[in-house]
Enzyme design. Structure first.
Site, PDB file in Angstrom:
ATOM      1  N   ASP A   1       0.843  -1.195   0.000  1.00 43.59           N
ATOM      2  CA  ASP A   1       0.000   0.000   0.000  1.00 43.59           C
ATOM      3  C   ASP A   1       0.877   1.243   0.000  1.00 43.59           C
ATOM      4  OD1 ASP A   1      -2.127  -1.714   0.249  1.00 43.59           O
ATOM      5  OD2 ASP A   1      -2.253  -1.512   2.435  1.00 43.59           O
TER       6      ASP A   1
HETATM    7  N1  URA Z   1      -1.309  -6.062   3.731  1.00 47.68           N
HETATM    8  C1  URA Z   1      -1.750  -4.782   3.813  1.00 47.68           C
HETATM    9  O1  URA Z   1      -2.764  -4.509   4.423  1.00 47.68           O
HETATM   10  N2  URA Z   1      -1.040  -3.830   3.185  1.00 47.68           N
HETATM   11  C2  URA Z   1       0.112  -4.060   2.513  1.00 47.68           C
HETATM   12  O2  URA Z   1       0.742  -3.133   1.983  1.00 47.68           O
HETATM   13  C3  URA Z   1       0.562  -5.395   2.456  1.00 47.68           C
HETATM   14  C4  URA Z   1      -0.168  -6.379   3.074  1.00 47.68           C
END
Ligand code: URA
Length: 259
Positions: free
Chosen positions: A106
């Site tokens: 993310d």
């Molecule tokens: N899970 C999440 O919630 N975000 C990420 O960036 C990776 C795994």
């Protein structure tokens, strides 16, 4: 290796087009075995000669593998339309035309991200059939509870009804709000949604291992390092989670404790 034209060799391994490579040669920026080259149509055997462009060696390997320690605020995309991308963090001499992030973190997530132009490897990594291991350290809003271990192990159901594959989770002795998680799949916002399903909230998330790769301590946020083909060969071998936690809690918790 079969001989290959110098301009083809360079253009396949960098972002330069053939016409830019010609210009670089005119400006005496290309050498083969230390000799400045004027003509880019000569044939070379990449395994036996050393080619440099602007003083940087161009390696013989066809594909490039870059490990980035992603900072917060960058999107895992190659398109500028999506905002500031992780590609902007890769130094120009490490970038190639077909390079892209093999996987997603993310925008606000941190840590290990592989960038490559090896489409076949990326495809295998992202394919749900292969279940590549990914280990994350998270900083939680509320203290870790041991009941999460069984909940994560037993196909946790997310708020929208989606069911997760068994995952591993451990709390950290150093701080009651830190935990390590090992996943073998990659659903959208998966870890945030898993902790939300057990009544907690992820404040900071950092990926510290991807397959057999472990984020090197010396690689700061925003920094990249080039991997060799042999470094990615064992990507599909999962580290033992308990052993990983014992060895690396101390190392990685320091990254999140003050975030
Ligand atoms: N899970 C999440 O919630 N975000 C990420 O960036 C990776 C795994």
């Amino acid at each position: 290796m079969t001989p290959i034209r110098l301009d083809k060799f360079i253009s396949e391994r960098t972002e330069y087009s053939r016409s830019q490579i010609k210009q670089l040669a005119v400006r005496k920026m290309i050498t083969v075995d230390g000799q400045v080259i004027k003509s880019t149509d000569l044939k070379i055997d990449p395994e036996t000669v050393k080619v440099t462009v602007s003083g940087k060696e161009i390696r013989a390997e066809r594909y490039r593998y870059i490990l980035l320690n992603k900072p917060s605020g960058y999107v895992c995309s190659t398109s500028e339309h999506d905002g500031e991308t992780v590609m902007n963090l890769v130094p120009p001499e490490m970038r190639t035309k077909g390079m892209f992030p093999a996987g997603r973190l993310d925008k606000d997530s941190l840590g290990a991200l592989l960038l490559t132009d090896d489409g076949e490897l990326a495809h295998r990594m992202l394919s749900p059939r292969h279940h590549i291991s990914k280990i994350y350290i998270v900083k939680l809003d509320r203290p870790f509870q041991n009941k999460y271990i069984d909940l994560f192990r037993n196909s946790l159901q997310l708020a929208d009804g989606e069911v997760c594959m068994p995952a591993c989770v451990r709390g950290c002795e150093i701080s009651e709000k830190l935990a390590f998680v090992q996943l073998f799949e990659g659903k959208y916002h998966q870890i945030k949604r898993m902790f939300s399903a057990v009544g907690n909230h992820v404040e900071v998330l950092m990926r510290v291992s991807l397959g057999s790769l472990i984020l090197p301590e010396k690689l700061g946020f925003g920094e990249c390092m080039e991997l060799l083909h042999k470094d990615v060969e064992n990507l599909f071998v999962a580290p033992d989670f308990d052993d990983f936690c014992r060895r690396f809690f101390g190392v990685f918790s320091a990254n999140l404790i003050n975030k």
